[in-house]
Motif scaffolding. Structure first.
Motif, PDB file in Angstrom:
ATOM      1  N   GLY A  55      69.383  38.141  59.406  1.00 16.52           N
ATOM      2  CA  GLY A  55      68.056  38.418  58.875  1.00 16.52           C
ATOM      3  C   GLY A  55      68.056  38.342  57.359  1.00 16.52           C
ATOM      4  O   GLY A  55      67.610  39.259  56.678  1.00 16.52           O
ATOM      5  N   LYS A  58      72.707  33.213  59.027  1.00 17.33           N
ATOM      6  CA  LYS A  58      71.255  33.209  58.817  1.00 17.33           C
ATOM      7  C   LYS A  58      70.524  33.867  59.986  1.00 17.33           C
ATOM      8  O   LYS A  58      69.643  34.701  59.790  1.00 17.33           O
ATOM      9  CB  LYS A  58      70.765  31.775  58.627  1.00 17.33           C
ATOM     10  CG  LYS A  58      69.294  31.669  58.335  1.00 17.33           C
ATOM     11  CD  LYS A  58      68.892  30.224  58.084  1.00 17.33           C
ATOM     12  CE  LYS A  58      67.410  30.151  57.759  1.00 17.33           C
ATOM     13  NZ  LYS A  58      67.007  28.776  57.456  1.00 17.33           N
ATOM     14  N   GLN A  59      70.897  33.504  61.193  1.00 22.18           N
ATOM     15  CA  GLN A  59      70.171  34.004  62.364  1.00 22.18           C
ATOM     16  C   GLN A  59      70.498  35.459  62.673  1.00 22.18           C
ATOM     17  O   GLN A  59      69.612  36.246  62.986  1.00 22.18           O
ATOM     18  CB  GLN A  59      70.463  33.123  63.582  1.00 22.18           C
ATOM     19  CG  GLN A  59      69.847  31.758  63.455  1.00 22.18           C
ATOM     20  CD  GLN A  59      70.226  30.822  64.589  1.00 22.18           C
ATOM     21  OE1 GLN A  59      71.180  31.038  65.316  1.00 22.18           O
ATOM     22  NE2 GLN A  59      69.462  29.746  64.724  1.00 22.18           N
ATOM     23  N   GLU A  60      71.757  35.824  62.624  1.00 24.70           N
ATOM     24  CA  GLU A  60      72.144  37.194  62.965  1.00 24.70           C
ATOM     25  C   GLU A  60      71.861  38.165  61.832  1.00 24.70           C
ATOM     26  O   GLU A  60      71.684  39.351  62.074  1.00 24.70           O
ATOM     27  CB  GLU A  60      73.628  37.260  63.330  1.00 24.70           C
ATOM     28  CG  GLU A  60      73.971  36.578  64.624  1.00 24.70           C
ATOM     29  CD  GLU A  60      75.437  36.727  64.981  1.00 24.70           C
ATOM     30  OE1 GLU A  60      76.053  37.737  64.585  1.00 24.70           O
ATOM     31  OE2 GLU A  60      75.961  35.832  65.653  1.00 24.70           O
ATOM     32  N   ASP A  64      71.073  45.636  53.133  1.00 20.20           N
ATOM     33  CA  ASP A  64      71.186  44.206  53.432  1.00 20.20           C
ATOM     34  C   ASP A  64      72.614  43.738  53.155  1.00 20.20           C
ATOM     35  O   ASP A  64      73.190  42.982  53.942  1.00 20.20           O
ATOM     36  CB  ASP A  64      70.215  43.379  52.580  1.00 20.20           C
ATOM     37  CG  ASP A  64      68.775  43.508  53.028  1.00 20.20           C
ATOM     38  OD1 ASP A  64      68.537  43.743  54.225  1.00 20.20           O
ATOM     39  OD2 ASP A  64      67.885  43.369  52.166  1.00 20.20           O
ATOM     40  N   LYS A 119      64.082  36.533  52.409  1.00 19.88           N
ATOM     41  CA  LYS A 119      63.468  35.304  51.904  1.00 19.88           C
ATOM     42  C   LYS A 119      63.977  35.029  50.487  1.00 19.88           C
ATOM     43  O   LYS A 119      64.100  35.932  49.664  1.00 19.88           O
ATOM     44  CB  LYS A 119      61.949  35.472  51.905  1.00 19.88           C
ATOM     45  CG  LYS A 119      61.203  34.208  51.623  1.00 19.88           C
ATOM     46  CD  LYS A 119      59.722  34.396  51.818  1.00 19.88           C
ATOM     47  CE  LYS A 119      59.037  33.048  51.709  1.00 19.88           C
ATOM     48  NZ  LYS A 119      57.756  33.048  52.376  1.00 19.88           N
TER      49      LYS A 119
END
Length: 143
Positions: A98, A94-96, A28, A101
């Motif tokens: 992932g 945020k969108q690209e 990540d 949470k």
């Protein structure tokens, strides 16, 4: 899960990002670092992006800065810097990215910014600051 091997330098850099952003794993951290770096390059002229890549103290960290997609890399050299505001930049992360949470895009950006700053000269830190929109400039300058 991928079995990619990281060099000791890459691992140390990415582990710092992972810890600072409270990310669950190093993959990540790598993926999100690449997206933050790509988004930063999009705000810069080709020359400024090249200077930033050259300014990283370690070649392996500089390799994280460089876009690994040859088509995107070529196209980005042809277009002018994008005019992206802070909100759009964070939404893109945020969108690209992932983002897991419980982790905010701001936390990711601050983690990457602070870790990258450790690897750059003061002159390059100042040049990057000048390319960032107001909200990101505050994040960059205060980390």
């Amino acid at each position: 899960m991928a079995t990619e091997k990281f060099s000791a330098t890459e691992r140390a850099f990415l582990e710092k990002v992972m810890q600072k952003a409270s990310l669950p794993d190093i993959y990540d951290a790598r993926d999100l670092t690449l997206i933050v770096f790509r988004s930063m390059r999009d705000l810069m002229s080709t020359e400024a992006a090249d200077r930033t890549q050259a300014a990283f103290k370690d070649e392996e960290i500089a390799a994280l800065w460089k876009d690994d997609n040859p088509i995107v890399r070529a196209l980005s050299r042809l277009r002018p810097p994008l005019n992206i505001d802070t909100e759009t930049f964070l939404r893109r992360i945020k969108q690209e990215g992932g983002i897991p949470k419980g982790v905010s895009p701001e936390a990711v950006v601050i983690a990457v910014f602070s870790t990258a700053r450790e690897e750059l000269s003061e002159a390059q830190i100042q040049e990057i600051s000048k390319t960032l929109p107001d909200g990101l400039k505050v994040m960059w300058d205060q980390v």
